[in-house]
Design a protein around this motif. Structure first.
Motif, PDB file in Angstrom:
ATOM      1  N   LEU A 119       0.832  -1.205   0.000  1.00 55.96           N
ATOM      2  CA  LEU A 119       0.000   0.000   0.000  1.00 55.96           C
ATOM      3  C   LEU A 119       0.865   1.253   0.000  1.00 55.96           C
ATOM      4  O   LEU A 119       0.560   2.231  -0.688  1.00 55.96           O
ATOM      5  CB  LEU A 119      -0.933   0.002   1.218  1.00 55.96           C
ATOM      6  N   SER A 120       1.948   1.233   0.770  1.00 58.60           N
ATOM      7  CA  SER A 120       2.857   2.385   0.815  1.00 58.60           C
ATOM      8  C   SER A 120       3.457   2.658  -0.552  1.00 58.60           C
ATOM      9  O   SER A 120       3.522   3.813  -1.004  1.00 58.60           O
ATOM     10  CB  SER A 120       3.972   2.129   1.841  1.00 58.60           C
ATOM     11  N   ILE A 121       3.886   1.587  -1.234  1.00 55.16           N
ATOM     12  CA  ILE A 121       4.464   1.746  -2.569  1.00 55.16           C
ATOM     13  C   ILE A 121       3.410   2.254  -3.553  1.00 55.16           C
ATOM     14  O   ILE A 121       3.682   3.139  -4.374  1.00 55.16           O
ATOM     15  CB  ILE A 121       5.046   0.404  -3.065  1.00 55.16           C
ATOM     16  N   PHE A 122       2.186   1.721  -3.445  1.00 56.14           N
ATOM     17  CA  PHE A 122       1.112   2.125  -4.366  1.00 56.14           C
ATOM     18  C   PHE A 122       0.757   3.595  -4.168  1.00 56.14           C
ATOM     19  O   PHE A 122       0.645   4.356  -5.141  1.00 56.14           O
ATOM     20  CB  PHE A 122      -0.113   1.243  -4.146  1.00 56.14           C
ATOM     21  N   PHE A 123       0.575   4.018  -2.910  1.00 55.65           N
ATOM     22  CA  PHE A 123       0.189   5.408  -2.640  1.00 55.65           C
ATOM     23  C   PHE A 123       1.300   6.386  -3.060  1.00 55.65           C
ATOM     24  O   PHE A 123       1.018   7.515  -3.461  1.00 55.65           O
ATOM     25  CB  PHE A 123      -0.129   5.585  -1.164  1.00 55.65           C
ATOM     26  N   ALA A 124       2.556   5.934  -2.972  1.00 50.78           N
ATOM     27  CA  ALA A 124       3.668   6.796  -3.373  1.00 50.78           C
ATOM     28  C   ALA A 124       3.811   6.894  -4.885  1.00 50.78           C
ATOM     29  O   ALA A 124       4.312   7.898  -5.405  1.00 50.78           O
ATOM     30  CB  ALA A 124       4.975   6.279  -2.766  1.00 50.78           C
ATOM     31  N   ILE A 140     -11.972   0.158 -13.171  1.00 51.85           N
ATOM     32  CA  ILE A 140     -11.115  -0.927 -13.657  1.00 51.85           C
ATOM     33  C   ILE A 140     -11.768  -2.277 -13.420  1.00 51.85           C
ATOM     34  O   ILE A 140     -12.721  -2.411 -12.637  1.00 51.85           O
ATOM     35  CB  ILE A 140      -9.745  -0.903 -12.955  1.00 51.85           C
ATOM     36  N   LEU A 141     -11.223  -3.285 -14.092  1.00 53.00           N
ATOM     37  CA  LEU A 141     -11.591  -4.666 -13.798  1.00 53.00           C
ATOM     38  C   LEU A 141     -10.698  -5.116 -12.647  1.00 53.00           C
ATOM     39  O   LEU A 141      -9.481  -5.206 -12.791  1.00 53.00           O
ATOM     40  CB  LEU A 141     -11.372  -5.549 -15.025  1.00 53.00           C
ATOM     41  N   CYS A 142     -11.286  -5.356 -11.487  1.00 47.85           N
ATOM     42  CA  CYS A 142     -10.523  -5.597 -10.260  1.00 47.85           C
ATOM     43  C   CYS A 142      -9.802  -6.940 -10.301  1.00 47.85           C
ATOM     44  O   CYS A 142     -10.422  -7.983 -10.508  1.00 47.85           O
ATOM     45  CB  CYS A 142     -11.468  -5.544  -9.058  1.00 47.85           C
ATOM     46  N   THR A 143      -8.512  -6.907 -10.123  1.00 46.73           N
ATOM     47  CA  THR A 143      -7.701  -8.119 -10.051  1.00 46.73           C
ATOM     48  C   THR A 143      -6.765  -8.024  -8.846  1.00 46.73           C
ATOM     49  O   THR A 143      -6.594  -6.952  -8.257  1.00 46.73           O
ATOM     50  CB  THR A 143      -6.850  -8.305 -11.326  1.00 46.73           C
ATOM     51  N   VAL A 144      -6.155  -9.135  -8.516  1.00 42.44           N
ATOM     52  CA  VAL A 144      -5.245  -9.184  -7.366  1.00 42.44           C
ATOM     53  C   VAL A 144      -3.980  -8.376  -7.631  1.00 42.44           C
ATOM     54  O   VAL A 144      -3.308  -7.921  -6.712  1.00 42.44           O
ATOM     55  CB  VAL A 144      -4.871 -10.655  -7.065  1.00 42.44           C
ATOM     56  N   GLU A 145      -3.657  -8.174  -8.911  1.00 45.33           N
ATOM     57  CA  GLU A 145      -2.400  -7.529  -9.292  1.00 45.33           C
ATOM     58  C   GLU A 145      -2.505  -6.010  -9.447  1.00 45.33           C
ATOM     59  O   GLU A 145      -1.614  -5.394 -10.030  1.00 45.33           O
ATOM     60  CB  GLU A 145      -1.882  -8.129 -10.604  1.00 45.33           C
ATOM     61  N   ILE A 146      -3.578  -5.394  -8.932  1.00 49.56           N
ATOM     62  CA  ILE A 146      -3.776  -3.957  -9.184  1.00 49.56           C
ATOM     63  C   ILE A 146      -2.682  -3.091  -8.564  1.00 49.56           C
ATOM     64  O   ILE A 146      -2.420  -1.992  -9.045  1.00 49.56           O
ATOM     65  CB  ILE A 146      -5.150  -3.484  -8.650  1.00 49.56           C
ATOM     66  N   LEU A 147      -2.044  -3.565  -7.482  1.00 51.52           N
ATOM     67  CA  LEU A 147      -1.018  -2.752  -6.829  1.00 51.52           C
ATOM     68  C   LEU A 147       0.362  -2.930  -7.449  1.00 51.52           C
ATOM     69  O   LEU A 147       1.312  -2.264  -7.041  1.00 51.52           O
ATOM     70  CB  LEU A 147      -0.956  -3.083  -5.336  1.00 51.52           C
ATOM     71  N   ILE A 148       0.479  -3.848  -8.402  1.00 57.51           N
ATOM     72  CA  ILE A 148       1.766  -4.078  -9.046  1.00 57.51           C
ATOM     73  C   ILE A 148       1.936  -3.053 -10.155  1.00 57.51           C
ATOM     74  O   ILE A 148       1.476  -3.228 -11.286  1.00 57.51           O
ATOM     75  CB  ILE A 148       1.852  -5.513  -9.623  1.00 57.51           C
ATOM     76  N   HIS A 174       5.131  -1.660 -10.798  1.00 56.08           N
ATOM     77  CA  HIS A 174       6.498  -1.790 -11.308  1.00 56.08           C
ATOM     78  C   HIS A 174       6.890  -3.267 -11.299  1.00 56.08           C
ATOM     79  O   HIS A 174       6.436  -4.033 -10.437  1.00 56.08           O
ATOM     80  CB  HIS A 174       7.485  -0.992 -10.458  1.00 56.08           C
ATOM     81  N   SER A 175       7.735  -3.662 -12.224  1.00 59.36           N
ATOM     82  CA  SER A 175       8.154  -5.064 -12.316  1.00 59.36           C
ATOM     83  C   SER A 175       8.909  -5.526 -11.066  1.00 59.36           C
ATOM     84  O   SER A 175       8.814  -6.683 -10.663  1.00 59.36           O
ATOM     85  CB  SER A 175       9.023  -5.264 -13.558  1.00 59.36           C
ATOM     86  N   TRP A 176       9.652  -4.601 -10.437  1.00 56.68           N
ATOM     87  CA  TRP A 176      10.419  -4.993  -9.256  1.00 56.68           C
ATOM     88  C   TRP A 176       9.522  -5.338  -8.061  1.00 56.68           C
ATOM     89  O   TRP A 176       9.954  -6.009  -7.127  1.00 56.68           O
ATOM     90  CB  TRP A 176      11.414  -3.906  -8.865  1.00 56.68           C
ATOM     91  N   GLN A 177       8.251  -4.874  -8.113  1.00 60.38           N
ATOM     92  CA  GLN A 177       7.327  -5.221  -7.029  1.00 60.38           C
ATOM     93  C   GLN A 177       7.027  -6.721  -7.009  1.00 60.38           C
ATOM     94  O   GLN A 177       6.775  -7.297  -5.941  1.00 60.38           O
ATOM     95  CB  GLN A 177       6.023  -4.435  -7.172  1.00 60.38           C
ATOM     96  N   GLN A 178       7.071  -7.354  -8.182  1.00 59.89           N
ATOM     97  CA  GLN A 178       6.891  -8.809  -8.249  1.00 59.89           C
ATOM     98  C   GLN A 178       7.993  -9.514  -7.472  1.00 59.89           C
ATOM     99  O   GLN A 178       7.734 -10.469  -6.730  1.00 59.89           O
ATOM    100  CB  GLN A 178       6.907  -9.274  -9.712  1.00 59.89           C
ATOM    101  N   HIS A 179       9.209  -9.030  -7.648  1.00 52.67           N
ATOM    102  CA  HIS A 179      10.356  -9.637  -6.940  1.00 52.67           C
ATOM    103  C   HIS A 179      10.253  -9.382  -5.428  1.00 52.67           C
ATOM    104  O   HIS A 179      10.584 -10.257  -4.621  1.00 52.67           O
ATOM    105  CB  HIS A 179      11.664  -9.075  -7.479  1.00 52.67           C
TER     106      HIS A 179
END
Length: 313
Positions: free
Chosen positions: A153-158, A169-177, A179-184
């Motif tokens: 949430l902190s990364i998303f709000f920033a 939007i079409l709500c999915t689990v990946e909405i907060l991703i 940047h690619s590095w967030q996956q890592h």
């Protein structure tokens, strides 16, 4: 559960197959929720259960599983029928989803530790596993479970723009991703939880096994039952923890092969999300003699009451 282009180019036969799958999921979720609600009602009805740590933690698991199933079902329906919603509403759903993904796993770990204390430290069990400590434990469980959510949430709000919150939007689990590095980062956090929880389970199992070898008579029976419970918790936690890797398992398959991708998603959902959530009632609710008898008495009383009401009609 999917992305905005999930259903583009789907032929009627494929859509028909998915309809059957959604119906299967809805039936399973309804059955599991009914079982969970029955056992929650049983917990609330008996003072013994409300004042014993293992039953309090069990009730917390039932409540967590029920909320998680409801939220996953909402996302499934939204994606299947391609219903778009506001970003802020999707964020609320994600908060619940993310929190209760970890609450169940951390609670099961706490229940394993409770069995460890009961068997390996019986003289201190009464002191450590009080009702007050149980409530404190639930607060700690939710705090630990909210750490991954707080990070994302902190990364998303920033990172998100102000207009992002008003988008539909079409709500999915990946909405907060974003940047690619967030996956890592998510992978690293999940693996850390996996390592810590597995270490605790192995530690408890090994120590309970040592006690089982030297126990005798009635203590040996109780210890073996505790050992079986910990082993079942370990299996249940393994399924729960594998579910944390589901997004990476799905990403390994070709994203343009719709049928294969949907088969993988459906398999992951049934095996790694629904199955662990239905094991808690079986492991604690039906294997525990006191709780099983309480559930049985409530069911029998309800059936007799319904039967007598029909006889007066």
């Amino acid at each position: 559960m999917g992305d905005n282009n999930t259903w583009v180019g789907v032929v009627p036969t494929q859509r028909h197959t998915m309809s059957y799958r959604v119906i299967i999921v809805e039936v399973l979720i309804t059955v599991f929720l009914c079982i969970n609600l029955l056992q929650i009602a049983t917990f609330l009805k008996k003072e013994l259960f409300r004042t014993t740590m293992r039953y309090i933690l069990f009730a917390n698991t039932l409540l967590s599983d029920s909320l998680f199933l409801i939220l996953t079902n909402i996302v499934l329906i939204l994606v299947y029928f391609r219903i778009v919603i506001d970003m802020w509403l999707c964020l609320i759903i994600y908060i619940g989803w993310s929190l209760y993904t970890f609450v169940t796993q951390v609670t099961l770990t706490a229940m394993t530790l409770e069995r460890y204390v009961a068997i390996c430290m019986p003289l201190r069990h009464g002191e450590l596993c009080t009702t007050r400590n149980s409530l404190h434990c639930i607060l700690i469980i939710h705090s630990i479970s909210s750490i991954p959510l707080s990070v994302f949430l902190s990364i998303f709000f920033a990172s998100a723009t102000q207009n992002a919150y008003t988008q539909r939007i079409l709500c999915t689990v990946e909405i907060l991703i974003l940047h690619s590095w967030q996956q890592h980062l998510r992978s690293a956090i999940n693996q850390l939880y996996f390592l810590i929880i597995c270490s605790i389970i192995v530690f408890c199992y090994v120590n309970i096994m040592k006690v089982a070898k030297v126990a005798s008579g009635e203590n040996q029976t109780s210890t073996k039952k505790g050992l079986q419970t910990v082993a079942l918790h370990g299996f249940q936690l393994m399924l729960c923890l594998i579910s944390l890797w589901s997004p990476f398992i799905e990403a390994a398959f070709p994203q343009n092969n719709f049928i294969l991708l949907m088969n993988v998603k459906f398999f992951n959902y049934i095996v790694f999300i629904l199955t662990p959530r239905c094991l808690s009632p079986l492991i604690y609710g039906l294997r525990d003699e006191k709780f099983f008898l309480a559930v049985k008495s409530i069911v029998c009383f309800s059936l007799e009451k319904k039967k007598s009401s029909f006889s007066f009609v």
